[in-house]
Enzyme design. Structure first.
Site, short mmCIF file in Angstrom:
data_model
loop_
_atom_site.label_atom_id
_atom_site.label_comp_id
_atom_site.label_asym_id
_atom_site.label_seq_id
_atom_site.Cartn_x
_atom_site.Cartn_y
_atom_site.Cartn_z
N ASP A 130 49.74 40.00 79.47
CA ASP A 130 48.95 40.95 80.65
C ASP A 130 49.95 41.54 81.44
O ASP A 130 51.15 41.55 81.11
CB ASP A 130 48.00 39.96 81.47
CG ASP A 130 46.69 40.68 81.81
OD1 ASP A 130 47.01 41.77 82.47
OD2 ASP A 130 45.72 40.11 81.70
N ILE A 131 49.60 42.19 82.41
CA ILE A 131 50.50 42.75 83.53
C ILE A 131 51.46 41.53 84.03
O ILE A 131 51.00 40.32 84.21
CB ILE A 131 50.00 43.53 84.49
CG1 ILE A 131 48.84 42.68 85.26
CG2 ILE A 131 49.17 44.70 83.95
CD1 ILE A 131 48.44 43.50 86.62
N GLY A 146 49.62 20.74 62.31
CA GLY A 146 48.07 20.58 62.38
C GLY A 146 47.39 19.80 61.43
O GLY A 146 47.61 18.60 61.40
N ARG A 147 46.96 20.30 60.52
CA ARG A 147 45.95 19.83 59.29
C ARG A 147 46.67 18.69 58.70
O ARG A 147 46.16 17.58 58.39
CB ARG A 147 45.53 20.68 58.38
CG ARG A 147 44.29 21.57 59.31
CD ARG A 147 44.05 22.82 58.45
NE ARG A 147 44.90 23.67 58.64
CZ ARG A 147 44.93 24.96 58.08
NH1 ARG A 147 43.86 25.34 57.44
NH2 ARG A 147 46.10 25.91 58.39
N LYS A 202 49.55 19.78 71.12
CA LYS A 202 49.34 21.38 71.46
C LYS A 202 47.74 21.75 71.53
O LYS A 202 47.11 21.38 70.82
CB LYS A 202 49.80 22.17 70.36
CG LYS A 202 49.66 23.45 70.63
CD LYS A 202 50.59 24.43 69.45
CE LYS A 202 49.53 24.85 68.45
NZ LYS A 202 48.61 25.64 68.50
N ASP A 248 49.15 26.19 74.46
CA ASP A 248 49.19 27.39 73.72
C ASP A 248 48.25 28.60 73.83
O ASP A 248 47.54 28.69 73.22
CB ASP A 248 49.29 26.94 72.03
CG ASP A 248 49.70 28.04 71.10
OD1 ASP A 248 50.13 29.00 71.55
OD2 ASP A 248 49.28 27.77 70.20
N LYS A 265 49.51 31.60 74.93
CA LYS A 265 50.05 32.97 74.67
C LYS A 265 49.69 34.01 75.79
O LYS A 265 48.94 35.07 75.20
CB LYS A 265 49.40 33.28 73.25
CG LYS A 265 49.92 32.42 71.83
CD LYS A 265 49.54 33.02 70.83
CE LYS A 265 50.10 32.17 69.63
NZ LYS A 265 48.97 30.75 69.42
N THR A 289 49.76 39.13 86.70
CA THR A 289 48.86 38.28 86.30
C THR A 289 49.28 37.26 85.43
O THR A 289 48.97 35.83 85.46
CB THR A 289 47.80 39.24 85.36
OG1 THR A 289 47.27 40.11 86.23
CG2 THR A 289 46.48 38.26 84.81
N THR A 348 52.45 35.75 62.86
CA THR A 348 52.54 35.85 61.38
C THR A 348 51.43 36.45 60.70
O THR A 348 51.59 36.88 59.53
CB THR A 348 52.94 34.42 61.02
OG1 THR A 348 52.14 33.48 61.57
CG2 THR A 348 54.40 33.88 61.36
#
Ligand code: C5P
Length: 232
Positions: free
Chosen positions: A65-66, A207-208, A33, A60, A62, A69, A117
């Site tokens: 917008d309109i 991730g970590r 990701k 990722d 996210k 776009t 979240t």
């Protein structure tokens, strides 16, 4: 070997550190990701290079917008050859439909973020979304489904109900995953990989626990094995 359900979050501030990890891993072990930080630093050519090394890449970014776009941004992202990309469900029906339409002819999966979240009940009320966050998540996930999204990002706790109401082919991507022996870090509501799969998650964003592991490859292999037992 079943295809890996793990998506490793490349949360790095520079390309060198990212490649250091990527070169140890293998496309059969995990997907990758790329989020806003690394994308802003390393850019689309980095993403194309990742794709060309054989990894499934989840971009990722996210988008929110309109409709026009977002549609054009999705088209550009799918053009990089990414496996998955996402938009905010809060952008609404017209935006999601435009995004869907823009990449209809590609194989890129399009998913929606329901609620971040980081927003609690008070934050949501303040921006005009009163009610229980869990109910808002359900509503947005159903809207995403109606708009032809391939899935949503959700917590493993939310996955249980979404899997029941939206069926098996709707893709549930869950972050906040911690192996039983790992530190939670800043994640508040955490779930083990096995529990997330039992709850109905398709893919786990991790991730970590992998990027900071002494041996990321071994950690990935162990997690894949833990998940594979549940699938057999
Ligand atoms: O290191 P860790 O496993 O906590 O990383 C989780 C990844 O999932 C990060 O890239 C984070 O931005 C992302 N994420 C999250 N919670 C969400 C949505 C995305 O942790 N609700």
């Amino acid at each position: 070997m079943p295809e890996s359900r793990i998506i490793v979050a490349l949360d790095y501030s520079n390309e060198t550190d990212a490649w250091h990890l990527i070169n140890k891993l293998e496309p059969q072990l995990c997907r990758l990701k790329v989020g806003k930080e690394l994308f802003t630093i390393a850019g689309p050519r980095f993403v194309e290079k990742l794709v060309s090394t054989g990894y499934d890449v989840f971009l990722d970014l996210k988008f929110h917008d309109i409709p026009n776009t977002v549609a054009q941004a999705c088209k550009a992202a799918a053009g990089l050859g990414v496996w998955m990309l996402n938009v905010h469900a809060l952008g609404g029906r017209k935006m999601m439909l435009a995004a869907r339409d823009a990449i209809q002819t590609t194989s890129t999966k399009l998913i929606a973020v329901t609620l971040l979240t980081s927003l609690d009940k008070e934050d949501l009320a303040e921006i005009g979304l009163p009610g229980q966050p869990a109910d808002i998540v359900q509503r947005l996930a159903h809207l995403a489904y109606d708009c032809g999204m391939d899935g949503v990002v959700c917590s493993a706790q939310e996955a249980i109900q979404l899997r029941q109401t939206l069926g098996h082919s709707f893709c549930l991507v869950t972050p906040g995953i911690r192996p039983a022996d790992a530190h939670s870090g800043d994640q508040k509501r955490i779930t083990t990989p096995a529990q997330a799969i039992i709850n109905g998650a398709h893919y786990l964003v991790i991730g970590r626990p992998i990027t900071q592991a002494q041996d990321p490859v071994l950690t990935c292999e162990r997690l894949n094995a833990e998940i594979a037992i549940l699938q057999s």
